[in-house]
Design a protein around this motif. Sequence first.
Motif, PDB file in Angstrom:
ATOM      1  N   THR A 168       0.817  -1.212   0.000  1.00 44.30           N
ATOM      2  CA  THR A 168       0.000   0.000   0.000  1.00 44.30           C
ATOM      3  C   THR A 168       0.853   1.265   0.000  1.00 44.30           C
ATOM      4  N   GLU A 169       1.887   1.280   0.812  1.00 41.52           N
ATOM      5  CA  GLU A 169       2.708   2.491   0.947  1.00 41.52           C
ATOM      6  C   GLU A 169       3.713   2.662  -0.187  1.00 41.52           C
ATOM      7  N   SER A 170       4.086   1.578  -0.855  1.00 42.05           N
ATOM      8  CA  SER A 170       5.175   1.669  -1.835  1.00 42.05           C
ATOM      9  C   SER A 170       4.750   1.458  -3.289  1.00 42.05           C
ATOM     10  N   ALA A 171       3.549   0.960  -3.513  1.00 44.05           N
ATOM     11  CA  ALA A 171       3.136   0.606  -4.879  1.00 44.05           C
ATOM     12  C   ALA A 171       2.997   1.836  -5.764  1.00 44.05           C
ATOM     13  N   GLU A 172       3.511   1.707  -6.953  1.00 48.88           N
ATOM     14  CA  GLU A 172       3.317   2.715  -7.995  1.00 48.88           C
ATOM     15  C   GLU A 172       2.265   2.157  -8.951  1.00 48.88           C
ATOM     16  N   PRO A 173       1.246   2.947  -9.289  1.00 48.85           N
ATOM     17  CA  PRO A 173       0.213   2.425 -10.192  1.00 48.85           C
ATOM     18  C   PRO A 173       0.787   2.081 -11.564  1.00 48.85           C
ATOM     19  N   VAL A 174       0.379   0.917 -12.081  1.00 46.72           N
ATOM     20  CA  VAL A 174       0.814   0.532 -13.426  1.00 46.72           C
ATOM     21  C   VAL A 174      -0.183   0.992 -14.476  1.00 46.72           C
ATOM     22  N   LEU A 175      -1.380   1.343 -14.021  1.00 43.12           N
ATOM     23  CA  LEU A 175      -2.399   1.901 -14.910  1.00 43.12           C
ATOM     24  C   LEU A 175      -3.402   2.687 -14.075  1.00 43.12           C
ATOM     25  N   ASP A 176      -4.199   3.467 -14.750  1.00 36.60           N
ATOM     26  CA  ASP A 176      -5.212   4.294 -14.098  1.00 36.60           C
ATOM     27  C   ASP A 176      -6.480   3.471 -13.889  1.00 36.60           C
ATOM     28  N   ILE A 177      -6.772   3.114 -12.633  1.00 33.10           N
ATOM     29  CA  ILE A 177      -7.957   2.297 -12.329  1.00 33.10           C
ATOM     30  C   ILE A 177      -9.235   3.114 -12.270  1.00 33.10           C
ATOM     31  N   TRP A 178      -9.113   4.442 -12.225  1.00 32.47           N
ATOM     32  CA  TRP A 178     -10.281   5.284 -11.916  1.00 32.47           C
ATOM     33  C   TRP A 178     -11.356   5.302 -12.993  1.00 32.47           C
ATOM     34  N   PRO A 179     -11.066   5.159 -14.270  1.00 32.45           N
ATOM     35  CA  PRO A 179     -12.169   5.005 -15.238  1.00 32.45           C
ATOM     36  C   PRO A 179     -12.987   3.733 -14.961  1.00 32.45           C
ATOM     37  N   TYR A 180     -12.329   2.663 -14.569  1.00 31.36           N
ATOM     38  CA  TYR A 180     -13.018   1.416 -14.213  1.00 31.36           C
ATOM     39  C   TYR A 180     -13.855   1.637 -12.952  1.00 31.36           C
ATOM     40  N   VAL A 181     -13.256   2.305 -11.960  1.00 26.19           N
ATOM     41  CA  VAL A 181     -13.972   2.580 -10.703  1.00 26.19           C
ATOM     42  C   VAL A 181     -15.180   3.478 -10.965  1.00 26.19           C
ATOM     43  N   LYS A 182     -15.051   4.393 -11.919  1.00 22.00           N
ATOM     44  CA  LYS A 182     -16.192   5.256 -12.278  1.00 22.00           C
ATOM     45  C   LYS A 182     -17.357   4.408 -12.779  1.00 22.00           C
ATOM     46  N   GLN A 183     -17.057   3.393 -13.557  1.00 17.17           N
ATOM     47  CA  GLN A 183     -18.121   2.499 -14.029  1.00 17.17           C
ATOM     48  C   GLN A 183     -18.743   1.732 -12.864  1.00 17.17           C
ATOM     49  N   LEU A 184     -17.912   1.314 -11.911  1.00 16.57           N
ATOM     50  CA  LEU A 184     -18.443   0.642 -10.719  1.00 16.57           C
ATOM     51  C   LEU A 184     -19.348   1.583  -9.937  1.00 16.57           C
ATOM     52  N   ASN A 185     -18.969   2.850  -9.880  1.00 14.00           N
ATOM     53  CA  ASN A 185     -19.787   3.857  -9.208  1.00 14.00           C
ATOM     54  C   ASN A 185     -21.123   4.029  -9.916  1.00 14.00           C
ATOM     55  N   GLU A 186     -21.097   4.061 -11.235  1.00  9.64           N
ATOM     56  CA  GLU A 186     -22.335   4.215 -12.014  1.00  9.64           C
ATOM     57  C   GLU A 186     -23.256   3.009 -11.835  1.00  9.64           C
ATOM     58  N   GLN A 187     -22.680   1.850 -11.494  1.00  7.94           N
ATOM     59  CA  GLN A 187     -23.463   0.639 -11.244  1.00  7.94           C
ATOM     60  C   GLN A 187     -23.910   0.529  -9.785  1.00  7.94           C
ATOM     61  N   GLY A 188     -23.527   1.518  -8.964  1.00  3.69           N
ATOM     62  CA  GLY A 188     -23.911   1.516  -7.557  1.00  3.69           C
ATOM     63  C   GLY A 188     -23.060   0.614  -6.690  1.00  3.69           C
ATOM     64  N   ILE A 189     -21.904   0.198  -7.177  1.00  2.00           N
ATOM     65  CA  ILE A 189     -21.034  -0.708  -6.433  1.00  2.00           C
ATOM     66  C   ILE A 189     -20.057   0.064  -5.556  1.00  2.00           C
ATOM     67  N   ILE A 190     -19.632   1.225  -6.007  1.00  2.18           N
ATOM     68  CA  ILE A 190     -18.680   2.074  -5.291  1.00  2.18           C
ATOM     69  C   ILE A 190     -19.350   3.403  -4.955  1.00  2.18           C
ATOM     70  N   ALA A 191     -19.139   3.877  -3.731  1.00  2.00           N
ATOM     71  CA  ALA A 191     -19.720   5.150  -3.286  1.00  2.00           C
ATOM     72  C   ALA A 191     -19.064   6.332  -4.001  1.00  2.00           C
ATOM     73  N   ASP A 192     -19.825   7.411  -4.119  1.00  7.58           N
ATOM     74  CA  ASP A 192     -19.319   8.637  -4.734  1.00  7.58           C
ATOM     75  C   ASP A 192     -18.045   9.124  -4.049  1.00  7.58           C
ATOM     76  N   SER A 193     -18.012   9.060  -2.713  1.00 11.01           N
ATOM     77  CA  SER A 193     -16.863   9.585  -1.969  1.00 11.01           C
ATOM     78  C   SER A 193     -15.580   8.828  -2.307  1.00 11.01           C
ATOM     79  N   ILE A 194     -15.676   7.519  -2.528  1.00 12.43           N
ATOM     80  CA  ILE A 194     -14.494   6.726  -2.884  1.00 12.43           C
ATOM     81  C   ILE A 194     -13.977   7.157  -4.251  1.00 12.43           C
ATOM     82  N   LEU A 195     -14.891   7.328  -5.185  1.00  7.90           N
ATOM     83  CA  LEU A 195     -14.516   7.755  -6.533  1.00  7.90           C
ATOM     84  C   LEU A 195     -13.963   9.176  -6.518  1.00  7.90           C
ATOM     85  N   ASN A 196     -14.675  10.099  -5.897  1.00  8.28           N
ATOM     86  CA  ASN A 196     -14.277  11.506  -5.923  1.00  8.28           C
ATOM     87  C   ASN A 196     -12.935  11.755  -5.241  1.00  8.28           C
TER      88      ASN A 196
END
Length: 104
Positions: free
Chosen positions: A22-50
């Motif tokens: 958690t403290e050392s990982a560098e992202p290998v890709l941007d997960i947030w477009p995927y998370v946005k879709q999860l948010n639109e499906q009601g799986i992820i809360a707005d606060s987590i996405l925002n």
Amino acid sequence: MTTELTEEEFKSTFGNRMIDVTESAEPVLDIWPYVKQLNEQGIIADSILNDEQVEYVYRTGLSTFDHVLLSGSKSNQYVAVVVDLNSCEITGHYLLDLNSEYGL
């Protein structure tokens, strides 16, 4: 498009051990477009996405997969976004309930 992994598919992305990076990982890709879709499906809360809130990142011992854990709706519940480190793609997500999985 999102892919909900079955328990078997999710467990196949574990290694002999999972390392908390958690403290050392560098992202290998941007997960947030995927998370946005999860948010639109009601799986992820707005606060987590925002806030782009990641709770934990666990990596397999051989560095083949990352499990990016985002908070779910209840204590000890997470949405695990599984990232394939070899192909730099999101494999899918899994609704992880540690309360029922491990009796927490």
